[in-house]
Structure formats: C-alpha cells, structure tokens
Design a protein around this motif. Structure first.
Motif, PDB file in Angstrom:
ATOM      1  N   GLY A 223      38.805  55.923   0.674  1.00 27.15           N
ATOM      2  CA  GLY A 223      37.833  54.827   0.852  1.00 27.15           C
ATOM      3  C   GLY A 223      36.631  55.014   0.204  1.00 27.15           C
ATOM      4  N   VAL A 224      35.944  53.675  -0.103  1.00 27.79           N
ATOM      5  CA  VAL A 224      34.810  53.787  -0.933  1.00 27.79           C
ATOM      6  C   VAL A 224      33.877  52.594  -0.282  1.00 27.79           C
ATOM      7  N   VAL A 225      32.672  52.645  -0.358  1.00 31.62           N
ATOM      8  CA  VAL A 225      31.759  51.744   0.323  1.00 31.62           C
ATOM      9  C   VAL A 225      30.735  51.765  -0.822  1.00 31.62           C
ATOM     10  N   ALA A 226      30.403  50.492  -1.222  1.00 35.33           N
ATOM     11  CA  ALA A 226      29.184  50.026  -2.332  1.00 35.33           C
ATOM     12  C   ALA A 226      27.989  50.005  -1.609  1.00 35.33           C
ATOM     13  N   ILE A 227      26.891  50.539  -1.904  1.00 35.71           N
ATOM     14  CA  ILE A 227      25.695  50.314  -1.031  1.00 35.71           C
ATOM     15  C   ILE A 227      24.439  49.713  -2.129  1.00 35.71           C
ATOM     16  N   LEU A 232      19.839  49.673   1.714  1.00 36.26           N
ATOM     17  CA  LEU A 232      21.248  50.294   2.269  1.00 36.26           C
ATOM     18  C   LEU A 232      21.698  49.238   2.901  1.00 36.26           C
ATOM     19  N   ASN A 233      21.898  47.897   2.290  1.00 34.71           N
ATOM     20  CA  ASN A 233      22.856  47.151   2.547  1.00 34.71           C
ATOM     21  C   ASN A 233      24.186  47.675   2.132  1.00 34.71           C
ATOM     22  N   PHE A 234      25.582  47.489   2.557  1.00 35.93           N
ATOM     23  CA  PHE A 234      26.611  47.798   2.187  1.00 35.93           C
ATOM     24  C   PHE A 234      28.009  47.006   2.446  1.00 35.93           C
ATOM     25  N   THR A 235      28.878  47.132   1.502  1.00 32.85           N
ATOM     26  CA  THR A 235      30.023  46.391   1.765  1.00 32.85           C
ATOM     27  C   THR A 235      31.428  47.479   1.416  1.00 32.85           C
ATOM     28  N   ARG A 236      32.249  47.233   2.166  1.00 32.70           N
ATOM     29  CA  ARG A 236      33.581  48.086   2.031  1.00 32.70           C
ATOM     30  C   ARG A 236      34.588  47.656   0.830  1.00 32.70           C
ATOM     31  N   HIS A 237      33.956  46.613   0.326  1.00 31.70           N
ATOM     32  CA  HIS A 237      34.735  46.136  -0.873  1.00 31.70           C
ATOM     33  C   HIS A 237      34.918  46.979  -2.109  1.00 31.70           C
ATOM     34  N   PHE A 243      34.109  38.437 -14.573  1.00 31.55           N
ATOM     35  CA  PHE A 243      33.094  37.715 -15.701  1.00 31.55           C
ATOM     36  C   PHE A 243      32.873  38.561 -17.064  1.00 31.55           C
ATOM     37  N   GLY A 244      33.836  39.255 -17.287  1.00 32.37           N
ATOM     38  CA  GLY A 244      33.803  40.033 -18.652  1.00 32.37           C
ATOM     39  C   GLY A 244      32.817  41.180 -18.650  1.00 32.37           C
ATOM     40  N   LEU A 245      32.467  41.687 -17.343  1.00 34.33           N
ATOM     41  CA  LEU A 245      31.626  42.920 -17.055  1.00 34.33           C
ATOM     42  C   LEU A 245      32.537  43.979 -16.673  1.00 34.33           C
ATOM     43  N   ASN A 246      32.015  45.297 -16.763  1.00 40.65           N
ATOM     44  CA  ASN A 246      32.665  46.297 -16.261  1.00 40.65           C
ATOM     45  C   ASN A 246      32.432  46.722 -15.021  1.00 40.65           C
ATOM     46  N   LYS A 247      33.008  47.487 -14.210  1.00 37.34           N
ATOM     47  CA  LYS A 247      33.108  47.831 -12.840  1.00 37.34           C
ATOM     48  C   LYS A 247      31.563  47.904 -12.270  1.00 37.34           C
ATOM     49  N   GLN A 248      30.709  48.665 -12.993  1.00 37.02           N
ATOM     50  CA  GLN A 248      29.319  48.931 -12.466  1.00 37.02           C
ATOM     51  C   GLN A 248      28.578  47.795 -12.538  1.00 37.02           C
ATOM     52  N   GLN A 249      28.675  46.726 -13.884  1.00 31.24           N
ATOM     53  CA  GLN A 249      28.036  45.614 -13.737  1.00 31.24           C
ATOM     54  C   GLN A 249      28.402  44.657 -12.855  1.00 31.24           C
ATOM     55  N   THR A 250      29.635  44.611 -12.601  1.00 30.96           N
ATOM     56  CA  THR A 250      30.276  43.521 -11.737  1.00 30.96           C
ATOM     57  C   THR A 250      29.546  44.069 -10.329  1.00 30.96           C
ATOM     58  N   MET A 251      29.486  45.062  -9.862  1.00 29.10           N
ATOM     59  CA  MET A 251      29.035  45.535  -8.559  1.00 29.10           C
ATOM     60  C   MET A 251      27.428  45.273  -8.446  1.00 29.10           C
ATOM     61  N   HIS A 253      25.953  42.826 -10.165  1.00 33.48           N
ATOM     62  CA  HIS A 253      25.991  41.356 -10.005  1.00 33.48           C
ATOM     63  C   HIS A 253      26.122  40.893  -8.699  1.00 33.48           C
ATOM     64  N   TYR A 254      26.623  41.629  -7.725  1.00 34.28           N
ATOM     65  CA  TYR A 254      26.758  41.267  -6.402  1.00 34.28           C
ATOM     66  C   TYR A 254      25.634  41.932  -5.394  1.00 34.28           C
ATOM     67  N   GLY A 255      24.905  42.635  -6.096  1.00 37.73           N
ATOM     68  CA  GLY A 255      23.438  43.280  -5.411  1.00 37.73           C
ATOM     69  C   GLY A 255      23.939  44.690  -4.870  1.00 37.73           C
ATOM     70  N   PHE A 256      24.682  45.371  -5.723  1.00 35.63           N
ATOM     71  CA  PHE A 256      25.073  46.734  -4.936  1.00 35.63           C
ATOM     72  C   PHE A 256      24.864  47.735  -6.325  1.00 35.63           C
ATOM     73  N   HIS A 257      24.424  48.986  -6.042  1.00 34.98           N
ATOM     74  CA  HIS A 257      24.016  49.901  -7.061  1.00 34.98           C
ATOM     75  C   HIS A 257      25.211  51.128  -7.076  1.00 34.98           C
ATOM     76  N   LYS A 258      25.598  51.523  -6.072  1.00 32.82           N
ATOM     77  CA  LYS A 258      26.526  52.844  -6.100  1.00 32.82           C
ATOM     78  C   LYS A 258      27.741  52.892  -5.156  1.00 32.82           C
ATOM     79  N   GLN A 259      28.708  53.542  -5.584  1.00 33.77           N
ATOM     80  CA  GLN A 259      29.969  53.499  -4.593  1.00 33.77           C
ATOM     81  C   GLN A 259      29.864  54.920  -3.933  1.00 33.77           C
TER      82      GLN A 259
END
Length: 273
Positions: A223-227, A232-237, A243-251, A253-259
């Motif tokens: 399991g992973v959680v993005a924060i 410290l908002n988080f999502t289990r997605h 959108f032509g972005l890599n995984k980090q850039q996509t994350m 884009h939705y307002g999360f920095h680390k998994q």
C-alpha cells in the motif's frame, strides 16, 4: 503550515502511557525488528510510521514479521494522527483496554439507512464516513443503541460481484461472539450470490477472520498513501502518469508531494452460493 506540536512523537508516546499503566518498552527489538512501543502483557507492538515519523521503514514487511512471531503490530501513521487524533485515540484505547467494555449479546441483524450508517462510521471507524454509504447496510442494536454496522457494495469487475466495504463495532463495546462479522455476512448472503471480495488491513482489523468464514487469500498488496507536505492532507489513491506528465508531476498536479508506504491490504475472496 503544519503544526509541529501535533506531530510530536513524545506526545503520542505519552498518550499510550496515559491509557496503559503497566509495563511498556520503547524502541524494543522483537522478532528481528525494532518497534517504537511494545506492551508485553498484550503482545502488542505499535509503530509510528509515515513520512515525518519513519520514512525509512516498510510496514508491510514489519507486519509479516509480527505475524510470523506471534505478536500483533499496529501501524499509526503521522498524517492520520495529525488529521484525526481523537478518532485514533478512541481506536487505540479500544484495542489496548478491554476492561469496562459493554458486551454485545444481540445477534439480530437489521438493514439500516445511509444516514445512520455514515453517522456511526464517523465516530467509530478509522476511515470515518468517507464512502458516503453502501448498496446494502446493516446494523446490530443493543436496546435502542446501534453497536455494530457493516456495508456491502456492488463490484463492477470481471473477477468480483460484490465488495465487503465496511465493518465496525462501536468504541466501548465488544462482541460476545468472536466472529460477529459472520452475522453480517450471513445476512447479506441470503439474497446475494457471486464472488465477494474483502480488502482487509491485517495490521489493524484482525478480528475480521476472513479465513474462518471461508474466504481465500488472493494477494497482499504494497500500500501507498500520497501526502501534502504543507498540510498533511492525504489520499490513498496510487497515482499513474496523466496529461503527458510523469508520476511525480501528476501527483503534484493534484496537490500531493510524496508517497509513503503502508502495510497494504490483503485481498480475500469468497464465492456466495
């Protein structure tokens, strides 16, 4: 910005000490791993996980070690403790202290409505009422008090017809029957057939004994959680590139920095016939 006082590891440890007055070991080695807190009389370990508390640990592998060595390990993640401290205090107190609990004696399962179901989860489940109701929702009462609930959803995949979405016992209560979950399963099975899947966080909800109810284990995911490191908002997605972005850039884009790694979920399946 993050309130660092709410992230205090010592504050978390002090809370555990306040609800368990007996022997406690800190930074204890057991079964070849080091856990933050160990309660020997309960054979219970608590690990402080997450990004700020322990970014270098693998909760899934730790949980496997605990199961192999016959003790229970619960992971509490910093982002959860930060956002829902009262809910997690209730959860920990319920796990650690069995004295003073009311006993559920009733075995009559009734269908309940969405409002009652969600209100119950808001105060008695670690994930609160985030699912906003289920296809079928059931409850068990003691007198006029709702003391346990369970919810099932339709599952639109080739492999599964239904998903066991929630199971929760009210904090301060305990089941007279060790497998009270089976009462809900039996009620749902009266009118629903096909393949039922249950995703179980095995390090937290071990009293749902899927194997004893005839489920077969399919897999145990990592399991992973993005924060968001600022709030410290988080999502289990688990993000995939968009959108032509890599995984980090996509994350981002939705307002999360680390998994952050979690203990993951075990997928159990059962054919209802």
């Amino acid at each position: 910005m993050i309130d660092q006082d709410k992230l205090s590891k010592q504050g978390f440890i002090d809370y555990i000490k306040s609800i368990w007055k007996k022997e406690i070991f800190l930074d204890w080695e057991i079964g070849g791993i080091v856990v933050d807190i160990y309660l020997p009389q309960k054979k219970l370990a608590i690990d402080m996980s997450g990004y700020f508390w322990a970014k270098d640990r693998n909760p899934k592998e730790q949980t496997k070690v605990a199961i192999k060595n016959g003790f229970r390990l619960i992971h509490i993640y910093d982002y959860e403790w930060y956002n829902f401290p009262d809910n997690f205090k209730n959860f920990l107190n319920s796990i650690i202290n069995s004295r003073g609990k009311h006993l559920i004696r009733n075995d009559v399962v009734l269908e309940i409505d969405k409002e009652e179901f969600c209100e119950f989860l808001k105060h008695n489940h670690l994930f609160c009422d985030t699912i906003k109701g289920c296809y079928k929702m059931y409850g068990i009462y003691e007198g006029d008090e709702l003391v346990a609930v369970s919810g099932f959803n339709k599952k639109k995949t080739k492999q599964h017809n239904w998903e066991w979405k929630r199971f929760s016992i009210k904090y301060g209560w305990m089941a007279g029957d060790d497998n009270i979950a089976k009462l809900f399963l039996d009620e749902f099975s009266k009118d629903h057939k096909g393949i039922l899947v249950d995703y179980q966080q095995i390090d937290r909800f071990v009293w749902v004994t899927d194997k004893a109810m005839g489920f077969k284990k399919e897999s145990w995911n990592q399991g992973v959680v993005a924060i968001n490191l600022d709030t410290l908002n988080f999502t289990r997605h688990d993000f995939i590139p968009e959108f032509g972005l890599n995984k980090q850039q996509t994350m981002e884009h939705y307002g999360f920095h680390k998994q952050v790694k979690t203990a993951g979920t075990v997928r159990w399946v059962k054919e209802i016939v």
